[in-house]
Design an enzyme around this catalytic site. Structure first.
Site, PDB file in Angstrom:
ATOM      1  N   CYS A 170       0.843  -1.199   0.000  1.00  5.29           N
ATOM      2  CA  CYS A 170       0.000   0.000   0.000  1.00  5.29           C
ATOM      3  C   CYS A 170       0.880   1.252   0.000  1.00  5.29           C
ATOM      4  O   CYS A 170       1.672   1.462   0.907  1.00  5.29           O
ATOM      5  CB  CYS A 170      -0.909  -0.039   1.226  1.00  5.29           C
ATOM      6  SG  CYS A 170      -2.149   1.228   1.197  1.00  5.29           S
TER       7      CYS A 170
ATOM      8  N   ASN B 228       1.031  -4.350  -6.449  1.00  2.32           N
ATOM      9  CA  ASN B 228       0.123  -3.447  -5.757  1.00  2.32           C
ATOM     10  C   ASN B 228       0.112  -2.152  -6.569  1.00  2.32           C
ATOM     11  O   ASN B 228       0.657  -2.105  -7.666  1.00  2.32           O
ATOM     12  CB  ASN B 228       0.588  -3.234  -4.309  1.00  2.32           C
ATOM     13  CG  ASN B 228      -0.601  -2.911  -3.402  1.00  2.32           C
ATOM     14  OD1 ASN B 228      -1.415  -2.052  -3.733  1.00  2.32           O
ATOM     15  ND2 ASN B 228      -0.690  -3.602  -2.279  1.00  2.32           N
TER      16      ASN B 228
ATOM     17  N   CYS C 264      -7.449  -0.155 -45.656  1.00  2.00           N
ATOM     18  CA  CYS C 264      -7.050   1.234 -45.361  1.00  2.00           C
ATOM     19  C   CYS C 264      -8.208   2.199 -45.580  1.00  2.00           C
ATOM     20  O   CYS C 264      -8.878   2.165 -46.608  1.00  2.00           O
ATOM     21  CB  CYS C 264      -5.873   1.604 -46.255  1.00  2.00           C
ATOM     22  SG  CYS C 264      -5.413   3.347 -46.144  1.00  2.00           S
TER      23      CYS C 264
ATOM     24  N   CYS D 153       5.135   8.496 -39.489  1.00  2.00           N
ATOM     25  CA  CYS D 153       6.409   8.109 -40.078  1.00  2.00           C
ATOM     26  C   CYS D 153       7.132   9.315 -40.688  1.00  2.00           C
ATOM     27  O   CYS D 153       8.322   9.504 -40.520  1.00  2.00           O
ATOM     28  CB  CYS D 153       6.204   7.020 -41.128  1.00  2.00           C
ATOM     29  SG  CYS D 153       7.750   6.201 -41.580  1.00  2.00           S
TER      30      CYS D 153
ATOM     31  N   CYS E 290       9.995  -0.214 -37.619  1.00  6.24           N
ATOM     32  CA  CYS E 290       9.840   0.158 -36.203  1.00  6.24           C
ATOM     33  C   CYS E 290       8.472  -0.227 -35.666  1.00  6.24           C
ATOM     34  O   CYS E 290       8.292  -0.358 -34.471  1.00  6.24           O
ATOM     35  CB  CYS E 290      10.075   1.648 -36.026  1.00  6.24           C
ATOM     36  SG  CYS E 290       8.741   2.667 -36.683  1.00  6.24           S
TER      37      CYS E 290
ATOM     38  N   CYS F 209       3.766   2.760 -37.296  1.00  8.31           N
ATOM     39  CA  CYS F 209       2.559   2.909 -38.125  1.00  8.31           C
ATOM     40  C   CYS F 209       1.491   1.902 -37.722  1.00  8.31           C
ATOM     41  O   CYS F 209       0.306   2.218 -37.681  1.00  8.31           O
ATOM     42  CB  CYS F 209       2.911   2.756 -39.605  1.00  8.31           C
ATOM     43  SG  CYS F 209       3.771   1.214 -40.001  1.00  8.31           S
TER      44      CYS F 209
ATOM     45  N   CYS G 238      -2.261   3.195 -36.515  1.00  6.79           N
ATOM     46  CA  CYS G 238      -3.344   2.966 -37.472  1.00  6.79           C
ATOM     47  C   CYS G 238      -4.626   2.608 -36.719  1.00  6.79           C
ATOM     48  O   CYS G 238      -4.627   1.742 -35.860  1.00  6.79           O
ATOM     49  CB  CYS G 238      -2.981   1.830 -38.431  1.00  6.79           C
ATOM     50  SG  CYS G 238      -4.333   1.404 -39.556  1.00  6.79           S
TER      51      CYS G 238
HETATM   52  C1  FMN Z   1      -9.632   1.205  -3.754  1.00  8.31           C
HETATM   53  C2  FMN Z   1      -8.530   0.218  -3.682  1.00  8.31           C
HETATM   54  C3  FMN Z   1      -8.158  -0.276  -2.463  1.00  8.31           C
HETATM   55  C4  FMN Z   1      -7.144  -1.203  -2.375  1.00  8.31           C
HETATM   56  N1  FMN Z   1      -6.846  -1.718  -1.161  1.00  8.31           N
HETATM   57  C5  FMN Z   1      -5.905  -2.662  -1.056  1.00  8.31           C
HETATM   58  C6  FMN Z   1      -5.666  -3.297   0.177  1.00  8.31           C
HETATM   59  O1  FMN Z   1      -6.296  -3.016   1.187  1.00  8.31           O
HETATM   60  N2  FMN Z   1      -4.713  -4.248   0.226  1.00  8.31           N
HETATM   61  C7  FMN Z   1      -3.993  -4.618  -0.883  1.00  8.31           C
HETATM   62  O2  FMN Z   1      -3.145  -5.494  -0.772  1.00  8.31           O
HETATM   63  N3  FMN Z   1      -4.208  -4.040  -2.074  1.00  8.31           N
HETATM   64  C8  FMN Z   1      -5.146  -3.086  -2.175  1.00  8.31           C
HETATM   65  N4  FMN Z   1      -5.416  -2.532  -3.420  1.00  8.31           N
HETATM   66  C9  FMN Z   1      -4.622  -2.934  -4.582  1.00  8.31           C
HETATM   67  C10 FMN Z   1      -5.290  -4.050  -5.372  1.00  8.31           C
HETATM   68  O3  FMN Z   1      -5.416  -5.208  -4.597  1.00  8.31           O
HETATM   69  C11 FMN Z   1      -4.486  -4.412  -6.636  1.00  8.31           C
HETATM   70  O4  FMN Z   1      -3.208  -4.837  -6.258  1.00  8.31           O
HETATM   71  C12 FMN Z   1      -4.333  -3.250  -7.587  1.00  8.31           C
HETATM   72  O5  FMN Z   1      -5.529  -2.520  -7.662  1.00  8.31           O
HETATM   73  C13 FMN Z   1      -3.932  -3.707  -9.005  1.00  8.31           C
HETATM   74  O6  FMN Z   1      -4.888  -4.525  -9.620  1.00  8.31           O
HETATM   75  P1  FMN Z   1      -5.989  -3.983 -10.689  1.00  8.31           P
HETATM   76  O7  FMN Z   1      -5.242  -3.279 -11.772  1.00  8.31           O
HETATM   77  O8  FMN Z   1      -6.733  -5.184 -11.116  1.00  8.31           O
HETATM   78  O9  FMN Z   1      -6.858  -3.021  -9.936  1.00  8.31           O
HETATM   79  C14 FMN Z   1      -6.443  -1.603  -3.520  1.00  8.31           C
HETATM   80  C15 FMN Z   1      -6.821  -1.099  -4.748  1.00  8.31           C
HETATM   81  C16 FMN Z   1      -7.864  -0.203  -4.857  1.00  8.31           C
HETATM   82  C17 FMN Z   1      -8.282   0.306  -6.183  1.00  8.31           C
HETATM   83  S1  SF4 Z   2      -3.093   4.754 -40.566  1.00 12.17           S
HETATM   84 FE1  SF4 Z   2      -3.975   2.875 -41.393  1.00 12.17          FE
HETATM   85  S2  SF4 Z   2      -5.966   3.484 -42.175  1.00 12.17           S
HETATM   86 FE2  SF4 Z   2      -4.823   5.369 -41.862  1.00 12.17          FE
HETATM   87  S3  SF4 Z   2      -3.885   5.764 -43.869  1.00 12.17           S
HETATM   88 FE3  SF4 Z   2      -2.403   4.592 -42.675  1.00 12.17          FE
HETATM   89  S4  SF4 Z   2      -2.773   2.461 -43.250  1.00 12.17           S
HETATM   90 FE4  SF4 Z   2      -4.554   3.637 -43.894  1.00 12.17          FE
END
Ligand code: FMN
Ligand code: SF4
Ligand code: FAD
Ligand code: SF4
Ligand code: SF4
Lengths: 445, 434
Positions: free
Chosen positions: B139, B204, B347, B357, B383, B386, B390
């Site tokens: 936490c 967490n 496209c 690009c 790379c 694009c 897209c």
């Molecule tokens: C409102 C809230 C409260 C949380 N309280 C706790 C807690 O008491 N203990 C804990 O270990 N993690 C706590 N977490 C973290 C979550 O368990 C988890 O690790 C985190 O949200 C990531 O997962 P998610 O992306 O699915 O939300 C909390 C998260 C949120 C959003």
């Molecule tokens: S980003 Fe995708 S949809 Fe837009 S012009 Fe380029 S190839 Fe076509």
């Protein structure tokens, strides 16, 4: 343009084959993958979702749309089929604008609902060509007779077969599907989908089809009761209402449902005769479908005449718009008073109507529409029924579990009381009857 | 259908989807409904020491960032551990575990960094019938100011010490939950392992300020004109969590310790990715908080469909499958040559690939008068920018040049020999290839 485009009378080949094909192609194009993902992305995964409540078969819409969004349309299809085994047909024919999509929260937010119907089609289409997704339970040794191979009968048969009971479907016609095959507008169910879906549905196993078997002629209710542990009646509405006017039997005065049935069964639409000037009487889905398809077949003028105001039409606003968009004219507040014919139809005369103190009154003022073909779409009714069955209004009376007054006999779909006359409602009732039949046969009830 | 049953450090659950310790697991009402919805297990909201519970702020606890269509992408919170009395939580846990014996119920614990405190509380909690413990060393706000949570998790020696105390006290599995608010995740993971932890769980939440209110000039969430940093979670943190999980799974010292993967898991695919990188199961918080408990149904159906398609019969089958393919940059094959390919049918001619690009990269996309966009192989360095800008999925793809083809940019013939930086002539420290 072919020569006979403006020929008077009822004749075939008003438009060429290419135009005909485009006229009768899918009303709603299927989505490609990209479109489906973009459309699915709009769903909010609502809690206790209103769309789901509005669906007569209670498909878990947020879940199946999320399954599409996460790249598993096959899982989405299973979610749909769990509730509605004819989810493929319903995706094509449901008036979504008055069901799920009407109440979608994005309709509320932006006036543009999530396109649930098209997404449902996308999901169900992915598995239609694959192996049947459900497995039958071990056979119970119990037997169920289903009368009618329409949506109600098929949904019931599939569910009881899945539960392990052996099913025989008795169908009066030579082909199954009911109105999916003979009634639904051709542009909603393209490429013989009704038969493909039927074959796919029978993939569950345990269902025997007996065609040409009509209850009341070839088989009787008491006979079925003797031979089977349970009977389900899903005969739909096989009779049609009459106008009760002189000349109703004149040539080219036809019943809209028969016209659509012939259209659906035609191998070559360019050979299907249609009038130059067509009048359709009625205000429901059948009237719209008959009118629109007459127009698409090449009729020059199509007029739908409805006796009440436009907002009283049973056809949805979307369907009314569709008709008008295709060039069909809607005339409201007019009731037929005479069919003009010299053996063959030449015109129809209508009187204007008005609602006075809550009742529809026919006024003296009339008008006459020249026409060479007239379709009656003023409603279907129950055909002859076994006497033992109790009726409610003009339908077989059923309780909340689709039981009729006769023990061991259930009914659902258009022939049974309760619910709208829609494919999806027929599926829901067939399925619910199956669940109750299963419970009864297994001794829970 | 694939078998989703999961066994994590000896704890069985019907599927590998657990709810992380957070509000969704803060009380009996929630957890019962979660189990009814199908969750395989829960880590109960972190329990504190006996006595008056902590208090939370009474103003907003959350800040957020959104993507298009107001989709929640990142959530930040300033909530503390459970603010309900210990006895109440213990009584509820006992009842729930009794009614759901097949589901995992793990107790998350955070008490002051004193031997007595840990050794007293664990046996008491064990009486609930819980399946194991998760030590909350993560936490990042509030509790850390009091010398707990990430204040412990940032000091490997403390992690090892507290873990050892716990292992001396209980025979139940001990999972150490790690904070990502460090520079190298391997050190706390190693410390947990050295202290005897049965598993680590991560991540967490991450220290963050999601936005600033420009009217009041205070960070959000704002409490009476002031704000504080909170813990960041949700889809936005997944890439950070995946990397940390992979590092633990592939590093010699820590490889093999069971990992419970947490951070942004929202769909079955996220879960499968965590598991492929070595997580034995996953924990979910934000996705449930955004969409409700029902979200697990998609995770279950999606994972089992994918496993069926891949021919995996058990969850254990997929755990760690991608780990051998996580390597250091220096070992990537420099003879692997790809070029961007635009599917002209897909496209929609938005020109985003061109802007990206032309303006910022390698001038390898041409644009014609009538808006046809084409890749110039003699400039494309492959790379992949694009592809990522897209808007149409799969419209631009990367094509691998086969051996014998000529890379028009370098003029060199593509070789199918593997050759990496360690042997590259430009590398001053290159070792000659044998
Ligand atoms: C409102 C809230 C409260 C949380 N309280 C706790 C807690 O008491 N203990 C804990 O270990 N993690 C706590 N977490 C973290 C979550 O368990 C988890 O690790 C985190 O949200 C990531 O997962 P998610 O992306 O699915 O939300 C909390 C998260 C949120 C959003
Ligand atoms: S980003 Fe995708 S949809 Fe837009 S012009 Fe380029 S190839 Fe076509
Ligand atoms: C023209 C038209 C268009 C429609 N369009 C739509 C639409 O777009 N969307 C929508 O949701 N709904 C539409 N509907 C309504 C929908 O088709 C019906 O509600 C639905 O088909 C009812 O299903 P069912 O199984 O009860 O009956 P049916 O589909 O009518 O099936 C009954 C079956 O029983 C057989 N049968 C009848 N009598 C006997 C007997 N005595 N013995 C043995 N078998 C018998 C029939 O041959 C038939 O196969 C339309 C209806 C019509 C007429
Ligand atoms: S109402 Fe609309 S947005 Fe909500 S779940 Fe249904 S389809 Fe999705
Ligand atoms: S989510 Fe519930 S508790 Fe939180 S602010 Fe809204 S109404 Fe209040």
């Amino acid at each position: 343009m072919t020569q006979s485009a403006r020929a008077n009378g009822v004749t075939a080949g008003r438009i060429d084959a290419t135009q005909m094909q485009s006229n009768f192609s899918d009303l709603h194009e299927p989505y490609d993958v990209h479109e489906a993902v973009v459309a699915a992305d709009r769903c909010y995964f609502c809690h206790d979702a209103p769309c789901m409540t509005a669906c007569p078969t209670s498909i878990d819409i947020p879940l199946f749309i999320r399954q599409i969004a996460t790249g598993t349309p096959e899982a989405a299809a299973t979610t749909i089929f769990n509730q509605n085994i004819l989810g493929g047909m319903c995706a094509r024919v449901c008036p979504t604008e008055t069901l799920c999509e009407e109440v979608c929260v994005r309709e509320t937010a932006e006036g543009k609902p999530v396109e649930i119907g098209r997404l449902q089609r996308f999901a169900t289409d992915t598995v239609m060509s694959k192996a049947h997704p459900f497995k039958r339970a071990a056979t119970t040794g119990k037997t169920v007779a289903v009368v009618g191979a329409g949506p109600a009968g098929l949904a019931c048969a599939h569910r009881v077969a899945m539960m392990g009971h052996d099913v025989v479907i008795f169908e009066a016609r030579a082909k199954g599907g009911g109105l999916n095959e003979f009634g639904i507008a051709a542009y909603k169910s393209t490429n013989d989908f009704a038969q493909d879906e039927l074959d796919w549905l029978l993939g569950i196993g345990g269902i025997e089809m007996r065609y040409g078997q009509s209850l009341g002629q070839d088989i009787s209710l008491t006979g079925l009761q003797q031979d089977f542990d349970a009977v389900f009646l899903g005969m739909g509405l096989s009779a049609v209402n009459a106008l009760s006017l002189d000349n109703e039997a004149a040539e080219n005065v036809e019943d809209a449902v028969s016209f659509i049935g012939a259209l659906r069964q035609a191998d070559d639409l360019t050979k299907l005769p249609i009038g130059r000037r067509v009048v359709v009487i009625g205000g429901g889905m059948t009237a719209i479908d008959a009118g629109v398809q007459a127009k698409l077949l090449g009729a020059e003028e199509v007029t739908i005449v409805y006796r009440r105001g436009q907002n009283a039409m049973a056809a949805s606003e979307f369907e009314q718009d569709l008709a008008q968009q295709k060039g069909v004219k809607l005339v409201c507040n007019a009731s037929p008073v005479a069919i003009v014919a010299d053996g063959r139809l030449t015109a129809a005369t209508f009187a204007y109507t008005e609602v006075q103190d809550g009742t529809l009154v026919t006024l003296d003022e009339t008008f006459t529409l020249p026409c060479d073909q007239l379709f009656k779409a003023i409603g279907q009714t129950l055909g002859d029924m076994p006497e033992a069955l109790g009726l409610k209004g003009r339908k077989i009376a059923v309780d909340a579990t689709q039981k009729t007054n006769v023990p061991g006999v259930w009914a659902g779909g258009d022939c049974a009381s309760g619910g709208d006359d829609l494919t999806v409602t027929a599926v829901a009732e067939g399925r619910d009857a199956a669940m109750d039949i299963h419970a009864t046969l297994m001794g829970a009830n | 259908m694939a078998d989703l049953t999961s066994e994590f450090v000896g704890i069985k659950s019907p599927n590998p989807f657990w709810l992380a310790s957070a509000p969704p697991t803060d009380k009996e009402y929630n957890v019962r409904r979660a189990f009814e919805a199908g969750w395989g297990g829960v880590v109960w909201k972190t329990l504190g020491a006996e006595g008056p519970p902590v208090v939370n702020v009474n103003g907003p606890r959350y800040g957020a960032i959104w993507g298009a269509d107001r989709r929640l992408l990142g959530l930040n919170n300033i909530e503390l551990i459970t603010d309900r009395p210990l006895e109440v939580n213990l009584a509820e846990m006992t009842r729930v575990k009794k009614d759901y014996p097949d589901r995992a119920l793990v107790a998350s614990v955070m008490v002051p960094c004193e031997e007595q405190a840990w050794k007293e509380i664990l046996p008491r909690i064990a009486e609930t019938g819980c399946d194991g413990f998760e030590l909350n060393f993560g936490c990042p706000h509030g509790m850390a100011e009091r010398g707990m949570g990430s204040a412990v998790g940032q000091v490997p020696e403390y992690i090892e010490m507290v873990t050892r105390w716990c292992k001396e006290t209980t025979s139940l599995p001990v999972i150490v939950k790690l904070t990502p608010n460090i520079t190298n995740i391997l050190q706390p993971a190693q410390a947990a392992k050295d202290g005897g932890a049965d598993a680590v769980s991560l991540i967490n939440t991450i220290n963050s300020i999601t936005s600033v209110n420009l009217d009041t000039m205070s960070p959000e969430p704002m409490i009476d004109g002031k704000g504080t940093h909170g813990g960041y979670c949700g889809p936005a943190v997944k890439p950070i969590a995946l990397n940390m999980v992979a590092e633990i799974a592939r590093s010699a010292g820590t490889a093999g310790i069971p990992i419970s993967g947490i951070g942004g898991v929202t769909t079955w695919r996220d879960a499968a990715e965590f598991m492929a990188l070595g997580a034995g199961n996953v924990q979910v918080c934000t996705a449930a908080m955004t969409y409700g408990f029902k979200i697990v149904q998609e995770m279950i159906s999606g994972l089992s469909q994918w496993m069926d398609e891949q021919g995996h019969t058990s969850v254990q089958d997929i755990v760690g499958r991608a780990v051998p393919n996580v390597t250091d940059w220096q070992y990537l094959n420099l003879n692997h040559v790809t070029k961007a390919r635009i599917d002209q049918d897909a496209c929609i001619k938005c020109g985003r690939c061109y802007a990206a690009c032309e303006d910022t990269s390698h001038q390898a996309i041409s644009m014609s008068e009538d808006r046809v966009f084409e890749v110039q192989d003699d400039e494309c360095v492959a790379c992949n920018l694009c592809v990522n800008v897209c808007p149409v999925d799969n419209c631009i793809t990367m094509e691998t040049l086969s051996a014998g083809a000529t890379d028009e940019r370098t003029g060199k013939v593509v070789s199918d020999d593997y050759a990496n930086w360690t042997t590259h002539p430009n590398n001053p420290g290159a070792t000659a290839a044998e």
